[in-house]
Design an enzyme around this catalytic site. Structure first.
Site, PDB file in Angstrom:
ATOM      1  NE  ARG A  40      24.112  45.512  30.836  1.00 39.67           N
ATOM      2  CZ  ARG A  40      23.411  44.769  29.979  1.00 39.67           C
ATOM      3  NH1 ARG A  40      22.145  45.032  29.754  1.00 39.67           N
ATOM      4  NH2 ARG A  40      23.984  43.749  29.363  1.00 39.67           N
ATOM      5  CD  GLU A  70      27.395  44.474  30.679  1.00 32.83           C
ATOM      6  OE1 GLU A  70      27.112  43.631  29.808  1.00 32.83           O
ATOM      7  OE2 GLU A  70      26.571  45.260  31.174  1.00 32.83           O
ATOM      8  CD  GLU A  81      21.552  42.462  27.125  1.00 32.02           C
ATOM      9  OE1 GLU A  81      21.418  42.725  28.313  1.00 32.02           O
ATOM     10  OE2 GLU A  81      22.532  41.824  26.666  1.00 32.02           O
ATOM     11  CG  ASP A 141       8.118  44.452  23.193  1.00 34.37           C
ATOM     12  OD1 ASP A 141       7.075  44.234  22.544  1.00 34.37           O
ATOM     13  OD2 ASP A 141       8.180  44.397  24.432  1.00 34.37           O
ATOM     14  CG  HIS A 361     -16.809  48.817  17.857  1.00 34.97           C
ATOM     15  ND1 HIS A 361     -17.079  49.981  17.174  1.00 34.97           N
ATOM     16  CD2 HIS A 361     -17.831  47.968  17.591  1.00 34.97           C
ATOM     17  CE1 HIS A 361     -18.227  49.852  16.535  1.00 34.97           C
ATOM     18  NE2 HIS A 361     -18.703  48.645  16.766  1.00 34.97           N
ATOM     19  CB  CYS A 363     -11.635  51.822  21.788  1.00 36.35           C
ATOM     20  SG  CYS A 363     -13.127  51.994  20.838  1.00 36.35           S
TER      21      CYS A 363
END
Length: 396
Positions: A40, A70, A81, A141, A361, A363
């Protein structure tokens, strides 16, 4: 039909077609499972070392992840994950590979990544990971800049794409195109170091850059100003990070062929990689500010009524249209970011002809909404804008 006129086909159908083609590819090249074992705390280094040299054929196999120390058996949950953990580390600023621009939410390759050893090999690895996620139907993500999605799709970037990176510089370019530049004597086909630096480079030592051979001695005229603006956009959004883009694409296209991904546009590609967002309309409404209208104005009442009837895809398109990305902040819309920090969703009254399309716009998370005469007219114009309004639409 799909490949000839992808604009006419809705996102769901394109995605289904994409999935079926990927499955077909998978069945033609059946592979054993792709097993990796990672720590990890070193998920990037371990994954990179185990995947970068694997032949393309192996990458088509079903991913099987084990986290060292694990017990878990990977029935799909550990893979999910792993994708999450890995994308968090890859896009962390400490990795030096990607940098956020504009609203601090969207990423593109960091021109300073050259300070990292093997940086181009890492970009190829990241391209493989993003393609593998698409291949496996996994969501990431991760939200890229509009111009980086265009690079993946092999679509030309334009000066409009600079607005999301640096709105002031974009305004200068736009001003040039709309006004006579004959009286600006020192405008040549070059960019000085300071000009480049404040847009993308922050900490890099940059020398003056000629946009074409001998550019420092070639004046920009009324006849050549469009060429100048095009070359500036190419330099800032493409040439400055060309090696990183090429390496990413070398990894990406191993698994996802260029002609297959090109059925999507840049906004749809974001939804394909990151999924359709969950948008809480009440939260968005509570975090919206108005200029020229109030929450009681009939146009605003119609707007929320129309948006309430949108399906998930059109809600995502609206968010992309106004903020530049379909990402919803973790803390809700009150945490929406603009180019210079927290910036709520804005609806401004747009003056001029009432039949004009809404414009945006990104921004400033700002929607410019004309004062339409009916709810039906608002719905028709808004839908047209979020589906069709790409470069130059409503920039008048």
């Amino acid at each position: 039909m799909m490949l000839k006129a992808p604009r006419l086909i809705d996102f769901d159908n394109k995605r289904a077609y994409f999935r079926s083609r990927i499955r077909q590819q998978h069945e033609q090249h059946l592979s054993g499972p792709l097993r990796i074992s990672v720590r990890r705390a070193y998920v990037l280094e371990d994954s990179y070392n185990q995947l970068r040299m694997r032949p393309t054929q192996d990458l088509r196999g079903r991913l099987n992840v084990q986290f060292q120390g694990e017990e878990g058996i990977d029935a799909g949950g550990l893979t999910r994950e792993w994708y999450q953990l890995l994308s968090r580390v890859v896009f962390d600023k400490g990795a030096l590979l990607f940098t956020t621009v504009g609203n601090n939410v969207t990423f593109q390759p960091n021109p300073n990544s050259v300070y990292q050893t093997e940086h181009l090999s890492y970009f190829k690895f990241v391209g493989r990971v993003v393609a593998k996620a698409l291949f496996d139907g996994q969501l990431l993500d991760v939200y890229f800049t509009r111009s980086f999605y265009k690079h993946i799709l092999d679509v030309k970037v334009t000066y409009h794409d600079i607005e999301a990176v640096d709105p002031d510089y974009y305004k200068n370019l736009k001003w040039m195109l709309e006004n006579d530049v004959s009286d600006i004597p020192d405008l040549t086909f070059s960019m000085d170091a300071d000009e480049e630096k404040h847009i993308l480079y922050e900490k890099t030592q940059v020398t003056d850059y000629e946009l074409k051979p001998g550019g420092r001695n070639i004046r920009v005229t009324e006849e050549t100003k469009h060429e100048y603006v095009d070359l500036v956009a190419d330099h800032i959004l493409t040439n400055a990070i060309r090696p990183q883009i090429n390496s990413f694409l070398a990894g990406f296209n191993e698994l996802v062929p260029k002609e297959l991904i090109s059925i999507f546009n840049d906004k749809e590609l974001e939804l394909l990689i990151s999924g359709l967002p969950e948008i809480d309309l009440d939260d968005l409404k509570a975090s919206t500010e108005y200029t020229g209208y109030t929450s009681a104005s009939s146009v605003i009442q119609w707007f929320w009524e129309v948006v309430k009837g949108f399906n998930k895809e059109d809600m995502a398109r609206l968010l992309q249209f106004v903020t530049g990305t379909s990402k919803v902040p973790l803390e809700g819309f009150k945490a929406l970011q603009g180019i210079s920090g927290p910036q709520k969703f804005q609806i401004h009254k747009a003056y001029g002809a009432p039949e004009r399309l809404p414009s945006a716009h990104t921004c400033f998370n700002q929607l410019d909404l004309p004062e339409y005469t009916s709810s039906e007219q608002l719905q028709e114009r808004l839908l047209l804008a979020i589906h069709e309004a790409s470069e130059g639409f409503g920039f008048g």
